[in-house]
Design a protein around this motif. Sequence first.
Motif, PDB file in Angstrom:
ATOM      1  N   LEU A  23       0.830  -1.209   0.000  1.00 28.31           N
ATOM      2  CA  LEU A  23       0.000   0.000   0.000  1.00 28.31           C
ATOM      3  C   LEU A  23       0.863   1.257   0.000  1.00 28.31           C
ATOM      4  N   TRP A  24       1.994   1.201   0.698  1.00 30.27           N
ATOM      5  CA  TRP A  24       2.922   2.329   0.708  1.00 30.27           C
ATOM      6  C   TRP A  24       3.534   2.537  -0.682  1.00 30.27           C
ATOM      7  N   PHE A  25       3.921   1.449  -1.345  1.00 29.51           N
ATOM      8  CA  PHE A  25       4.415   1.586  -2.721  1.00 29.51           C
ATOM      9  C   PHE A  25       3.391   2.324  -3.581  1.00 29.51           C
ATOM     10  N   LEU A  26       2.129   1.952  -3.428  1.00 31.47           N
ATOM     11  CA  LEU A  26       1.078   2.528  -4.273  1.00 31.47           C
ATOM     12  C   LEU A  26       0.857   4.014  -4.012  1.00 31.47           C
ATOM     13  N   THR A  27       1.267   4.513  -2.847  1.00 29.33           N
ATOM     14  CA  THR A  27       1.160   5.956  -2.594  1.00 29.33           C
ATOM     15  C   THR A  27       2.208   6.744  -3.358  1.00 29.33           C
ATOM     16  N   GLY A  28       3.240   6.057  -3.854  1.00 25.87           N
ATOM     17  CA  GLY A  28       4.358   6.753  -4.485  1.00 25.87           C
ATOM     18  C   GLY A  28       5.364   7.260  -3.485  1.00 25.87           C
ATOM     19  N   GLY A  29       5.178   6.930  -2.219  1.00 25.52           N
ATOM     20  CA  GLY A  29       6.067   7.423  -1.167  1.00 25.52           C
ATOM     21  C   GLY A  29       7.455   6.806  -1.217  1.00 25.52           C
ATOM     22  N   THR A  30       8.445   7.547  -0.684  1.00 28.24           N
ATOM     23  CA  THR A  30       9.831   7.075  -0.668  1.00 28.24           C
ATOM     24  C   THR A  30      10.518   7.356   0.661  1.00 28.24           C
ATOM     25  N   ASN A  31       9.745   7.704   1.691  1.00 27.44           N
ATOM     26  CA  ASN A  31      10.331   8.026   2.991  1.00 27.44           C
ATOM     27  C   ASN A  31       9.815   7.037   4.026  1.00 27.44           C
ATOM     28  N   ILE A  32      10.709   6.561   4.896  1.00 28.45           N
ATOM     29  CA  ILE A  32      10.310   5.532   5.859  1.00 28.45           C
ATOM     30  C   ILE A  32       9.409   6.073   6.967  1.00 28.45           C
ATOM     31  N   GLN A  33       9.269   7.382   7.075  1.00 26.97           N
ATOM     32  CA  GLN A  33       8.413   7.922   8.136  1.00 26.97           C
ATOM     33  C   GLN A  33       6.992   7.379   8.025  1.00 26.97           C
ATOM     34  N   ALA A  34       6.467   7.330   6.806  1.00 25.20           N
ATOM     35  CA  ALA A  34       5.111   6.827   6.599  1.00 25.20           C
ATOM     36  C   ALA A  34       5.005   5.358   6.989  1.00 25.20           C
ATOM     37  N   LEU A  35       6.040   4.587   6.712  1.00 24.69           N
ATOM     38  CA  LEU A  35       6.043   3.178   7.095  1.00 24.69           C
ATOM     39  C   LEU A  35       6.085   3.018   8.609  1.00 24.69           C
ATOM     40  N   LEU A  36       6.942   3.794   9.263  1.00 24.52           N
ATOM     41  CA  LEU A  36       7.069   3.687  10.716  1.00 24.52           C
ATOM     42  C   LEU A  36       5.773   4.062  11.419  1.00 24.52           C
ATOM     43  N   ARG A  37       5.021   4.980  10.846  1.00 27.39           N
ATOM     44  CA  ARG A  37       3.715   5.335  11.414  1.00 27.39           C
ATOM     45  C   ARG A  37       2.750   4.148  11.371  1.00 27.39           C
ATOM     46  N   GLU A  38       3.017   3.212  10.454  1.00 29.36           N
ATOM     47  CA  GLU A  38       2.210   1.989  10.362  1.00 29.36           C
ATOM     48  C   GLU A  38       2.897   0.814  11.075  1.00 29.36           C
ATOM     49  N   ASN A  39       3.938   1.124  11.837  1.00 26.60           N
ATOM     50  CA  ASN A  39       4.677   0.112  12.585  1.00 26.60           C
ATOM     51  C   ASN A  39       5.371  -0.895  11.666  1.00 26.60           C
ATOM     52  N   VAL A  40       5.821  -0.409  10.516  1.00 27.52           N
ATOM     53  CA  VAL A  40       6.559  -1.237   9.549  1.00 27.52           C
ATOM     54  C   VAL A  40       8.015  -0.792   9.563  1.00 27.52           C
ATOM     55  N   ARG A  41       8.898  -1.728   9.926  1.00 26.67           N
ATOM     56  CA  ARG A  41      10.306  -1.377  10.119  1.00 26.67           C
ATOM     57  C   ARG A  41      11.251  -2.057   9.122  1.00 26.67           C
ATOM     58  N   ILE A  42      10.703  -2.659   8.095  1.00 28.71           N
ATOM     59  CA  ILE A  42      11.523  -3.481   7.211  1.00 28.71           C
ATOM     60  C   ILE A  42      12.435  -2.673   6.293  1.00 28.71           C
ATOM     61  N   TRP A  43      12.243  -1.350   6.212  1.00 28.65           N
ATOM     62  CA  TRP A  43      13.104  -0.522   5.370  1.00 28.65           C
ATOM     63  C   TRP A  43      14.082   0.325   6.187  1.00 28.65           C
ATOM     64  N   THR A  44      14.074   0.210   7.483  1.00 22.94           N
ATOM     65  CA  THR A  44      14.904   1.088   8.323  1.00 22.94           C
ATOM     66  C   THR A  44      16.394   0.833   8.143  1.00 22.94           C
ATOM     67  N   ASP A  45      16.786  -0.404   7.878  1.00 20.08           N
ATOM     68  CA  ASP A  45      18.203  -0.769   7.860  1.00 20.08           C
ATOM     69  C   ASP A  45      19.032   0.104   6.925  1.00 20.08           C
ATOM     70  N   TRP A  46      18.477   0.430   5.756  1.00 15.05           N
ATOM     71  CA  TRP A  46      19.265   1.156   4.762  1.00 15.05           C
ATOM     72  C   TRP A  46      19.514   2.617   5.149  1.00 15.05           C
ATOM     73  N   PRO A  47      18.503   3.404   5.502  1.00 11.52           N
ATOM     74  CA  PRO A  47      18.793   4.776   5.931  1.00 11.52           C
ATOM     75  C   PRO A  47      19.569   4.827   7.247  1.00 11.52           C
ATOM     76  N   LEU A  48      19.362   3.857   8.122  1.00 11.24           N
ATOM     77  CA  LEU A  48      20.119   3.819   9.365  1.00 11.24           C
ATOM     78  C   LEU A  48      21.594   3.589   9.091  1.00 11.24           C
ATOM     79  N   ALA A  49      21.908   2.682   8.174  1.00 10.97           N
ATOM     80  CA  ALA A  49      23.308   2.434   7.809  1.00 10.97           C
ATOM     81  C   ALA A  49      23.937   3.689   7.208  1.00 10.97           C
ATOM     82  N   ARG A  50      23.168   4.402   6.386  1.00  9.78           N
ATOM     83  CA  ARG A  50      23.690   5.645   5.791  1.00  9.78           C
ATOM     84  C   ARG A  50      23.937   6.696   6.868  1.00  9.78           C
ATOM     85  N   TYR A  51      23.002   6.813   7.818  1.00 18.52           N
ATOM     86  CA  TYR A  51      23.156   7.794   8.892  1.00 18.52           C
ATOM     87  C   TYR A  51      24.399   7.497   9.721  1.00 18.52           C
ATOM     88  N   ARG A  52      24.588   6.252  10.081  1.00 17.85           N
ATOM     89  CA  ARG A  52      25.761   5.880  10.880  1.00 17.85           C
ATOM     90  C   ARG A  52      27.053   6.141  10.123  1.00 17.85           C
TER      91      ARG A  52
END
Length: 300
Positions: A67-96
């Motif tokens: 459903l998130w793909f279908l919104t056209g979204g590209t930011n994990i904030q929207a996913l985290l609001r739905e308690n979906v954490r499966i995309w966090t690893d990549w931006p977290l690795a970049r931040y570190r």
Amino acid sequence: MELRHQEHQYLDLLRLALDRGDERLDRTGVGTRSVFGAMVRFDLSSGQVPILTTKRVYWKTAIKEMLWFLTGGTNIQALLRENVRIWTDWPLARYRAETSQEISQAEFESRILQDDAFAQKWGELGPVYGKQWRRWLGADGREHDQIAQLIATLQTNPASRRMLFHGWNVAELSGMALPPCHMVYQYHVTSDGRLNCLLFQRSVDLLLGAAFNYVGASALQLMLAQQAGLHPGELVWVAGDAHLYLNHLDQAREQLRREPRPFPKMRLTRRVPDIDSYTIDDFEVAGYEPHAAIKADVAV
């Protein structure tokens, strides 16, 4: 004669990778056992969907991702609001890597949720799936909504052989946190009104990824069928590089010791006006009684 359970197709592929996969180093440094070229077919026409039963699959998470793909979204904030954490690893690795701060995943996700400016800078994944599906940027500077065009064609010209959407936008690959794995979805309508899907996936983590891809593709097929006044037919999944990570071998052996149970049924609980109106509450799954979950680390 009793028909063979459809889940055995997946288990056979898992066993093939485990026993005969080509062992080699990969992008992540973890290493894989890899099989090149595979196909499985799932019949959705009776309402059953391939939510694997030899381990618990968190199907709501997979559908929320779709459903998130279908919104056209590209930011994990929207996913985290739905308690979906499966995309966090990549931006977290970049931040570190860019800040040299050893922030925990929980703290990072909390900041993404609470600080919009932080989320805009560090929660962005680049022009990944949803961007390409809904806002593919053409050479002429115009954006193309591939999903809307697909639905229009399903409704007006269902015999077309051009009903597909694509995620591999060469010009934007370098800006993506992860290039698309499930790349091409092609659709086919039978003369009696069944909607079939062929999904080509260039790369698949067999232990963790495949189960989610089956669920997401099935959910999308139900939505598209409803929007076009069709019935779900067959889901055909084709893989390029199908691999088991070397730190997943014991988990794969555990899963192969388990006997599949009946697939559950999935249905949409209401008819919505357009593809953008679905929510997770519109999906009902009945009869899902899987074996226990199997935990494994994601290779980033």
